[in-house]
Motif scaffolding. Structure first.
Motif: not given
Length: 217
Positions: A2-10
């Protein structure tokens, strides 16, 4: 889940930076993030020049005003509005520092001086001696300049136009003016600066530095 790709990247960037620090200062043998592989996806456009590309570009630059501005942007990492707001009294040639405490914004009514975007934007930047020597020679050529006068009496369109023209002449890929700030941070990362020092120098938070540049680590 459920986490966005941008959040996972951070998250990935923060962990990678943390383990790189442990490798450099606490003898961690390897970075587990490298073995595990990258997660997420960087969602922001991030273009920058290497030092070699910068030098190749500068070899074709023939406008003194744009040259001085681009040198300060590349080696100082300041925002273009902060650069254009610099006055004579903001510069201390003996100590080799430039004070950043304001920015300039332009709208239909003209140019307006205001505080930086955030409180972190108020800072003092130490510059290389060679750049300060060039800046001293540049300001000495400005007739009748007062300490309270801005040293760059032009708009960012002069810088942008010069960059477009000289990129074509030099064969260096064109980047935006703001990408010179990205180029500066990329250089700092390559030189081994910590995230905290980079944040202080460019007037951002540690979180913003990790979010924008963490993948470069």
């Amino acid at each position: 889940a459920g986490y966005s790709a941008g959040y996972l990247c951070r998250v990935d960037s923060a962990l990678t930076t943390l383990f790189n620090y442990a490798m450099n200062y606490y003898n961690l043998p390897s970075n587990p993030c490298t073995r595990a592989g990258h997660i997420g996806k960087h969602t922001r456009s991030l273009n920058f020049w290497t030092v070699d590309q910068y030098n190749q570009f500068m070899a074709s630059l023939d406008n003194d005003r744009a040259r001085m501005a681009i040198e300060l942007l590349f080696y100082g990492g300041m925002r273009v509005g902060e650069l254009l707001a610099i006055t004579g009294k903001d510069i201390n040639f003996e100590q080799g520092i430039i004070n950043i405490d304001k920015t300039i914004n332009t709208d239909s009514e003209g140019a307006h001086i205001s505080p930086p975007k955030t409180e972190n934007g108020i800072r003092v930047i130490t510059m290389p001696k060679a750049i300060m020597d060039e800046l001293k020679a540049y300001t000495d050529r400005i007739y009748g300049i007062k300490p309270s006068d801005r040293i760059f009496q032009f708009t960012k369109s002069l810088i942008r136009g010069t960059m477009q023209r000289c990129c074509e002449a030099s064969g260096v890929p064109f980047i935006r003016i703001h990408d010179l700030r990205h180029s500066h941070v990329s250089l700092l990362i390559e030189l081994g600066f910590t995230v905290q020092l980079i944040a202080e120098r460019i007037g951002d938070t540690v979180q913003m530095v990790l979010s924008t540049y963490g993948h470069l680590y």
